[in-house]
Design an enzyme around this catalytic site. Sequence first.
Site, PDB file in Angstrom:
ATOM      1  CB  CYS A 117      -0.954  -0.009   1.179  1.00  0.00           C
ATOM      2  SG  CYS A 117      -0.133  -0.285   2.768  1.00  0.00           S
ATOM      3  CG  HIS A 121      -4.441   0.542   3.759  1.00  0.00           C
ATOM      4  ND1 HIS A 121      -3.808  -0.298   2.863  1.00  0.00           N
ATOM      5  CD2 HIS A 121      -5.381   1.201   3.027  1.00  0.00           C
ATOM      6  CE1 HIS A 121      -4.333  -0.153   1.661  1.00  0.00           C
ATOM      7  NE2 HIS A 121      -5.296   0.765   1.743  1.00  0.00           N
ATOM      8  CG  ASP A 128      -6.875   2.132  -0.938  1.00  0.00           C
ATOM      9  OD1 ASP A 128      -5.670   2.112  -1.283  1.00  0.00           O
ATOM     10  OD2 ASP A 128      -7.336   1.391  -0.038  1.00  0.00           O
TER      11      ASP A 128
END
Lengths: 653, 328
Positions: free
Chosen positions: A408, A452, A468
Amino acid sequence: MSPDELRPATVTRLLLALSLVAAPHVVHLPLWLSIVAVVLGLWRWLVARTARPLPGTLLRVVLTSVVLLAVYSRYGTLFGREAGVSLLIAMLALKLLELKTPRDVYVAVFLGYFLIVTNFLYSQSAFLAAYMFLVVMALTALLIDLNRHQPATVGEDLRVAGRLVVLAVPLMIALFMLFPRVAGPLWGLPKDAHGGLSGLSDEMTPGRISQLGQSNAIVFRASFDGPFPQPQQRYWRGPVLWQTDGERWQAGTATEHRSPLTGLNYETLSEPLQYSIILEPHNRLWLYALDLPASVPPQARLTADFQLHATRPVRERWLYSVASHPDYRTPPLSDEERKRALQLPPEGSPRARAMASRWRLESPNDVAIVQRALQRFRNEPFVYTLQPPLTENDFVDEFIFTTRRGFCGHYAASFVFLMRAAGVPARVVTGYQGGEVNPVGNYLIVRQRDAHAWAEVWLPGQGWTRIDPTAAVAPERVEMSIDTSALGEQVRFHMPNQAWLRQSWQTLSYGWDTFNNAWNQWVLAYGPDRQASLLSWLQGSALPWQVLATLLLAAVFALLLTLILLWLHRERRDSDAATRLYSRYCRKLAHRGLGRAPHEGPTAYAKRVALARPDLALASAQISRLYSALRYAPYPAPVWLARLRYAVRHFRP
Amino acid sequence: MSAPKLPNPPAATYNDSAVLTPQDLKLACEQVIAAAGQIVLGKDVELRLALACLLARGHLLIEDLPGVGKTTLAHVLAKTLGLEFRRLQFTSDLLPADILGASVYDRANASFTFHPGPIFTQVVLADEVNRATPKTQSALLEAMEENQVTVEGETYTLPTPFFVIATQNPSHQVGTFALPESQLDRFLMRLHLGYPDAKAERALLTGSDRREALRELPPAISLTTLLSAQSKVPQVHVSDALVDYLQTLLLHSRQSPYFRHGLSPRAGLGLLRAAQAWALIAGRGHVVPEDVQEILPAVAGHRLQAAAEHGDLPTAALMEQLTTVPIP
């Protein structure tokens, strides 16, 4: 036993009890110290077994100095948690070598009690507490043994000790609830007590990480007033990173704090979600909340980039309630904010910059640029992995055009870089995503492995919008959590498994976590605030702690007085129990037509029974003798009552 | 309960009374009763009660017809216990000075000297105490109560142990002054001897002369043991439950319609001491309700009188009113 004699069995018991006390420390003390302690213990044990003399003074002095020096050289100090506990254990082990009289055993036992407390400097779990109950019992049994004229079995001593511990429980609860809680620790915890707490940091360098730690440690638990939000909405906002040199991302200049919250500075588009969070201590300032928090818990504040910050580092478990609006529209950017949201290093990553400028030219608006970037992540062979290759010189260019493997952090950082290069205000947000539903306790568990990073872009008309990029590459990451057993190349995601064994294991572990959560919430989180609210609930208004202390003292005295009175009346109590048993025996005989006349004494009755039923003579004589002794003799032994109970139960006329 | 075993007590600091266990005392008492039982046939219970009375430091009243062995019993008891014994025959012209002694002018020294009366002995048999005038009776009873005698302002202590055995003929006989209730209360126990049973009477009739045997009877117990036993009596354990029982008895005697008056606190204390002595004789370190029941008729019988409407009830029936009180 004469006051100076020490039974070998007592020494053995002391050694066993002390090893129980020290056992939990083995994991965090240096190995050599554990070995030294065990060797000293064995030495003392052999001395007790073989009746050999104890080591002389010179040897003891030398040993003590060596151990003292060793502890000092290991820690550079004799104070603090680690060094202090090491020193205590070492000295206790050395004390064993001059254990001669019962008085020395008392000293060792009291040191043992103290050592019990030190275990809680490391862990305050329910399991440790239960274990320490047992250890307290073992040590207390030893004190009982020391005070006996005739040695008794371990079981008997433990039973008495167990009864003492159980009797102390109400007092313990009362003290726990009512003992004045001073805000903040009464004495400072050792400085190193908060070491080893892991969690997010306020900077991120994805290119320098080749293996992402996947810890199962719990970050926080969240319980919702209504239904849980969808997995795609479970973005727990942590530090927001603005500043970059192309590789490393940092929070940047101090963000302006708004405290207390004076109305929301954004437009809400949905009903707020109400929930409360029990945050594990992480020694940092930030508190986690869903995007975007709409209320501020006490002793916290909201920053301009919608982070919740505590006023001091979170060093104890913290329960707070928050409301969040999942749909929102933020106001226009200030010039200063826009400048920070477009900040880029003066040079580097030429290919990425070139691609971004091309997008700028080819796209009608910012939304289209965002779409193109996501499309690129989706269509090119990008792989989500926890073991990315290291980047050498230029993180963004290498990741986007060469390695294309990352987690991420890689995606969020390179995405924000591209956006800024294309002139779209953007920033990196770190935090946690997802969380596991505990169906037993009905709350969400968020663990370190749920850490994250994602991006936020500022779009005209919408304000800050969460994007995202990881979801574009690996949508499963957002819908399910990562299975940490997957340490291989390809990341396996947590798939629901139908096997009943796994299911019941899950239920069991959820149940255990629910128990721990309750323990945290009701036992460990019971601080001055909760005490004050309990007292004000009990009494109508909160009391100052001085009054509380006086009341407590009075209560303790009253309790002691009651106990003494009870003790003085123990003869009568046993006598009453004996009477109940004896009436049972009489009823049994009455069913056979041999009832006791009310004025008949036990001996006379037994004689009459023996005449009428010679087969019962022996049992009747025993019962009447025991009853008569329990009721009329001085200092009835507890074992008589047990014998009477047994005899009456097995009396079958 | 056995006394804690003390290994090798230093002989100098422990006298024999300190190491006497309840079992030792029981044995000594059994010996006394066995020895006395050879002379006083078939009266073991009465002997035992008399011994309990003495151990409880009380005084004994024996009430019965002449010739049933009252005097013999008193004499035997004194002999087997190895105590000094004197007999005082009470008559209607007996004066207090005849009992207590008097100061007599000594011509040689030109001063009064006290001549102690027959009461200065360890066991006094006051025979037919109800024949003397109340004035003489009360002189005796005061000496019993105080364990000392005061003559003309001087106080003289009586010997220890001091045990009075008074006998009296039933008061409906001619020429007696019945002891008033307040005086009766001074006696811890009252015994009836009654006629001997057939077997005992036959042995009495056919056997050798008891007076001869009595004269040669050796003591069955040492004075130290006897004194130690006396001092052990108040130490016999009385549990709360037993006190409950005693109180129930006292309360019952005070509330029952059968009695004119209830038992006094002194009677309660008497019951307790007598029961303690009884338990001691049985070799027990604590009192049980049976002890109380067994000494009750002797201790309470002379202190209780039937109420007017139950006036014709015999004493045994009256006592049954108390011994059948439920044990709490």
